[in-house]
Design a protein around this motif. Structure first.
Motif, PDB file in Angstrom:
ATOM      1  N   THR A 219       2.448 -21.055   8.543  1.00 55.00           N
ATOM      2  CA  THR A 219       1.832 -19.965   9.296  1.00 55.00           C
ATOM      3  C   THR A 219       2.594 -18.663   9.113  1.00 55.00           C
ATOM      4  OG1 THR A 219       1.041 -21.540  10.966  1.00 55.00           O
ATOM      5  CG2 THR A 219       1.120 -19.211  11.601  1.00 55.00           C
ATOM      6  N   PHE A 220       3.912 -18.706   9.325  1.00 59.93           N
ATOM      7  CA  PHE A 220       4.715 -17.486   9.229  1.00 59.93           C
ATOM      8  C   PHE A 220       4.886 -17.027   7.788  1.00 59.93           C
ATOM      9  CE2 PHE A 220       5.658 -17.807  13.616  1.00 59.93           C
ATOM     10  CZ  PHE A 220       6.169 -16.589  13.998  1.00 59.93           C
ATOM     11  N   GLY A 221       4.882 -17.958   6.845  1.00 62.24           N
ATOM     12  CA  GLY A 221       5.016 -17.567   5.448  1.00 62.24           C
ATOM     13  C   GLY A 221       3.914 -16.625   5.009  1.00 62.24           C
ATOM     14  N   SER A 222       2.678 -16.930   5.413  1.00 57.76           N
ATOM     15  CA  SER A 222       1.557 -16.059   5.045  1.00 57.76           C
ATOM     16  C   SER A 222       1.401 -14.872   5.976  1.00 57.76           C
ATOM     17  CB  SER A 222       0.257 -16.872   5.032  1.00 57.76           C
ATOM     18  OG  SER A 222       0.198 -17.707   3.900  1.00 57.76           O
ATOM     19  N   LEU A 223       1.603 -15.092   7.287  1.00 58.99           N
ATOM     20  CA  LEU A 223       1.401 -14.006   8.237  1.00 58.99           C
ATOM     21  C   LEU A 223       2.382 -12.861   8.007  1.00 58.99           C
ATOM     22  CD1 LEU A 223      -0.200 -13.039  10.703  1.00 58.99           C
ATOM     23  CD2 LEU A 223       1.521 -14.156  12.151  1.00 58.99           C
ATOM     24  N   THR A 224       3.619 -13.182   7.654  1.00 52.89           N
ATOM     25  CA  THR A 224       4.627 -12.146   7.430  1.00 52.89           C
ATOM     26  C   THR A 224       4.226 -11.185   6.319  1.00 52.89           C
ATOM     27  OG1 THR A 224       6.396 -13.598   8.201  1.00 52.89           O
ATOM     28  CG2 THR A 224       7.054 -11.736   6.820  1.00 52.89           C
ATOM     29  N   PHE A 225       3.567 -11.704   5.290  1.00 54.40           N
ATOM     30  CA  PHE A 225       3.198 -10.880   4.130  1.00 54.40           C
ATOM     31  C   PHE A 225       1.686 -10.683   4.032  1.00 54.40           C
ATOM     32  CE2 PHE A 225       7.244 -12.973   3.091  1.00 54.40           C
ATOM     33  CZ  PHE A 225       8.029 -11.849   2.875  1.00 54.40           C
ATOM     34  N   LEU A 226       1.019 -10.696   5.197  1.00 54.30           N
ATOM     35  CA  LEU A 226      -0.428 -10.487   5.202  1.00 54.30           C
ATOM     36  C   LEU A 226      -0.791  -9.039   4.887  1.00 54.30           C
ATOM     37  CD1 LEU A 226      -3.222 -11.695   5.742  1.00 54.30           C
ATOM     38  CD2 LEU A 226      -2.904 -11.164   8.176  1.00 54.30           C
ATOM     39  N   ALA A 227       0.047  -8.088   5.308  1.00 56.46           N
ATOM     40  CA  ALA A 227      -0.268  -6.668   5.108  1.00 56.46           C
ATOM     41  C   ALA A 227      -0.521  -6.323   3.642  1.00 56.46           C
ATOM     42  CB  ALA A 227       0.844  -5.797   5.689  1.00 56.46           C
ATOM     43  N   PRO A 228       0.368  -6.697   2.692  1.00 55.66           N
ATOM     44  CA  PRO A 228       0.077  -6.353   1.299  1.00 55.66           C
ATOM     45  C   PRO A 228      -1.136  -7.073   0.717  1.00 55.66           C
ATOM     46  CG  PRO A 228       2.093  -7.676   1.466  1.00 55.66           C
ATOM     47  CD  PRO A 228       1.713  -7.271   2.847  1.00 55.66           C
ATOM     48  N   VAL A 229      -1.508  -8.221   1.280  1.00 60.51           N
ATOM     49  CA  VAL A 229      -2.737  -8.890   0.834  1.00 60.51           C
ATOM     50  C   VAL A 229      -3.934  -8.019   1.170  1.00 60.51           C
ATOM     51  CG1 VAL A 229      -4.233 -10.913   1.139  1.00 60.51           C
ATOM     52  CG2 VAL A 229      -1.746 -11.205   1.046  1.00 60.51           C
ATOM     53  N   VAL A 230      -3.936  -7.459   2.380  1.00 61.37           N
ATOM     54  CA  VAL A 230      -5.045  -6.620   2.821  1.00 61.37           C
ATOM     55  C   VAL A 230      -5.108  -5.324   2.016  1.00 61.37           C
ATOM     56  CG1 VAL A 230      -5.960  -5.294   4.775  1.00 61.37           C
ATOM     57  CG2 VAL A 230      -5.040  -7.592   5.144  1.00 61.37           C
ATOM     58  N   THR A 231      -3.955  -4.696   1.799  1.00 59.24           N
ATOM     59  CA  THR A 231      -3.967  -3.386   1.138  1.00 59.24           C
ATOM     60  C   THR A 231      -4.029  -3.483  -0.386  1.00 59.24           C
ATOM     61  OG1 THR A 231      -1.537  -3.330   1.239  1.00 59.24           O
ATOM     62  CG2 THR A 231      -2.752  -2.268   3.035  1.00 59.24           C
ATOM     63  N   ASP A 232      -3.367  -4.483  -0.971  1.00 57.88           N
ATOM     64  CA  ASP A 232      -3.315  -4.582  -2.433  1.00 57.88           C
ATOM     65  C   ASP A 232      -4.447  -5.441  -2.992  1.00 57.88           C
ATOM     66  OD1 ASP A 232      -1.067  -3.115  -2.061  1.00 57.88           O
ATOM     67  OD2 ASP A 232       0.350  -4.626  -2.761  1.00 57.88           O
ATOM     68  N   SER A 233      -4.559  -6.675  -2.527  1.00 55.11           N
ATOM     69  CA  SER A 233      -5.565  -7.584  -3.086  1.00 55.11           C
ATOM     70  C   SER A 233      -6.973  -7.179  -2.678  1.00 55.11           C
ATOM     71  CB  SER A 233      -5.295  -9.018  -2.633  1.00 55.11           C
ATOM     72  OG  SER A 233      -4.071  -9.482  -3.152  1.00 55.11           O
ATOM     73  N   ALA A 234      -7.160  -6.864  -1.400  1.00 50.21           N
ATOM     74  CA  ALA A 234      -8.487  -6.476  -0.924  1.00 50.21           C
ATOM     75  C   ALA A 234      -8.758  -4.994  -1.144  1.00 50.21           C
ATOM     76  CB  ALA A 234      -8.637  -6.820   0.556  1.00 50.21           C
ATOM     77  N   GLY A 235      -7.702  -4.194  -1.421  1.00 52.68           N
ATOM     78  CA  GLY A 235      -7.878  -2.775  -1.697  1.00 52.68           C
ATOM     79  C   GLY A 235      -8.302  -1.955  -0.498  1.00 52.68           C
ATOM     80  N   LEU A 236      -7.890  -2.365   0.705  1.00 54.71           N
ATOM     81  CA  LEU A 236      -8.288  -1.672   1.924  1.00 54.71           C
ATOM     82  C   LEU A 236      -7.160  -0.780   2.436  1.00 54.71           C
ATOM     83  CD1 LEU A 236     -10.028  -4.690   3.687  1.00 54.71           C
ATOM     84  CD2 LEU A 236     -11.138  -2.820   2.436  1.00 54.71           C
ATOM     85  N   GLY A 237      -7.500   0.128   3.341  1.00 56.04           N
ATOM     86  CA  GLY A 237      -6.507   1.022   3.926  1.00 56.04           C
ATOM     87  C   GLY A 237      -5.628   0.313   4.934  1.00 56.04           C
ATOM     88  N   GLU A 238      -4.549   0.986   5.356  1.00 58.05           N
ATOM     89  CA  GLU A 238      -3.578   0.370   6.247  1.00 58.05           C
ATOM     90  C   GLU A 238      -4.152  -0.019   7.601  1.00 58.05           C
ATOM     91  OE1 GLU A 238      -0.101   2.750   6.622  1.00 58.05           O
ATOM     92  OE2 GLU A 238       0.599   2.347   4.582  1.00 58.05           O
ATOM     93  N   LEU A 239      -5.128   0.743   8.095  1.00 60.04           N
ATOM     94  CA  LEU A 239      -5.701   0.412   9.392  1.00 60.04           C
ATOM     95  C   LEU A 239      -6.409  -0.937   9.385  1.00 60.04           C
ATOM     96  CD1 LEU A 239      -7.078   3.863  10.651  1.00 60.04           C
ATOM     97  CD2 LEU A 239      -5.083   2.607  11.481  1.00 60.04           C
TER      98      LEU A 239
END
Length: 392
Positions: A219-239
């Motif tokens: 759980t923590f392994g993925s949750l800790t680095f979820l932010a770059p998945v959203v911004t880099d892989s999905a290409g979305l903004g920080e919000l």
């Protein structure tokens, strides 16, 4: 459920906000302190290590102290640590404040888990744990996303200050809601510390702690680095990081609520059904991370499955440690945070591979696979509870 249990959950909400909030703040912290995101991820591991060491140590030291002043003191130390962290320009100092905050959190949670179990009948520990952990899940729904938004708007330091302020009503709730029992009254019928520590030699207790640690590591392994998945892989903004965290937190609330009703009497089905689904889910997030709708849907599902399975296993720890009434909470806390410490470290090692920011998701799948490899041959033992003599 008794009112003091919900007041304890309020404090857990403040502490859970801090523990999880780094998932949305790591890029900002890394940029501000001129370190890599992987190095910033050590803040999560440092917090978890402090929890691992602090839970049994502080619980042992505080077992003869009255619970209300102990719980209040831990919350206030937690607040001060965040105030210092908010004002520092040094990463080592920030790291140190995370360890101090973790020690306070560990002591609080260890005592709170034991207190919560004592507030209800022996066959309702799972329900009591669900209420207490709801503070954590509500933190992921409201506190952590709000912290991410605040961090985006005003910087990560503002979020640390907000957590410090959030501790104040939690402290007031403890002061007003927890009975002021005398230490000698609370100690009546309590086993010796050596007898409570001897419970750690029971193979089934160790098994439950190991499984809880592995699931929490995923759980923590993925949750800790979820932010770059959203911004880099999905290409979305920080919000959109906040949206992902809200969905994960909402899922975790659903998962822990449902599991709380099953973990006392029917833990087997939760593990047998939820485990394989959780295993499939993490690689699925990695494969579909570039598709925002699929990503957010799976984040919600994984939050539900992670907390349903994790809270069920931690409830089994409390049951297996029933003969260690003052230390059981620390054993559960240690199991949770061994995983929280190991997960981000394992996940961080994958960031430099070809998998890149998706590496932690694959690592989480592997950790769940190890847990299921251990658990499934012993599922009847896990589901049976303390009355089964197998593995004693």
């Amino acid at each position: 459920m008794p009112l003091p249990l919900y007041l304890l959950a309020l404090a857990v909400f403040a502490m859970g906000t801090s523990e999880f909030m780094l998932a949305g703040l790591l890029p900002d912290i890394a940029s501000d302190l001129d370190i890599t995101v992987g190095t910033a991820g050590l803040l999560t591991s440092a917090f978890a290590i402090g929890m691992i060491v602090g839970a049994p140590l502080v619980a042992a030291l505080a077992r003869s102290w009255p619970r209300r002043p102990v719980l209040l003191g831990f919350v206030l130390v937690f607040a001060v640590a965040h105030a210092v962290g908010a004002g520092t320009m040094s990463f080592p100092v920030l790291l140190a404040t995370r360890v101090v905050a973790a020690l306070a959190n560990a002591g609080f949670l260890a005592v709170a888990l034991t207190t919560a179990a004592g507030l209800v009948s022996p066959d309702r520990k799972g329900r009591a744990l669900a209420v207490l952990l709801s503070g954590t899940t509500v933190a992921t729904i409201a506190g952590v996303p709000a912290g991410a938004v605040l961090g985006t708007a005003l910087g990560w330091r503002a979020t640390f200050w907000a957590v410090a302020v959030l501790c104040l009503p939690a402290a007031l709730g403890i002061l007003k809601g927890i009975p002021a029992g005398r230490a000698e009254n609370e100690a009546v019928g309590r086993p010796a510390l050596r007898a409570e520590l001897a419970q750690l030699t029971r193979p089934r207790l160790v098994l439950m702690m190991l499984l809880g640690a592995l699931v929490n590591a995923a759980t923590f392994g993925s949750l800790t680095f979820l932010a770059p998945v959203v911004t880099d892989s999905a290409g979305l903004g920080e919000l959109w990081i906040s949206v992902a965290l809200v969905l994960f937190g909402t899922g975790s609330f659903v998962g822990v609520t449902v599991a709380g009703r099953l973990s006392d009497r029917n833990p087997g089905p939760v593990i047998a059904v939820g485990g394989p689904l959780l295993l499939i889910g993490w690689p699925a997030v990695a494969v579909l991370a570039s598709k925002p709708v699929a990503l957010f849907t799976l984040v919600f599902v994984q939050g539900a499955l992670s907390f349903a399975l994790g809270s069920t296993l931690i409830t089994r720890v409390l049951y297996e440690a029933a003969d260690a009434p003052t230390m059981a909470g620390s054993y559960a806390t240690a199991a949770l945070n061994v995983g929280a410490a190991a997960g981000p470290v394992v996940a961080a090692t994958t960031l430099g591979t070809e998998a890149g920011v998706l590496g932690p998701l694959w690592a989480s799948g592997l950790l769940v696979a190890v847990a299921l490899f251990i658990a499934f041959p012993l599922l009847t033992v896990i589901a049976a509870g303390r009355n089964t003599e197998v593995l004693r």
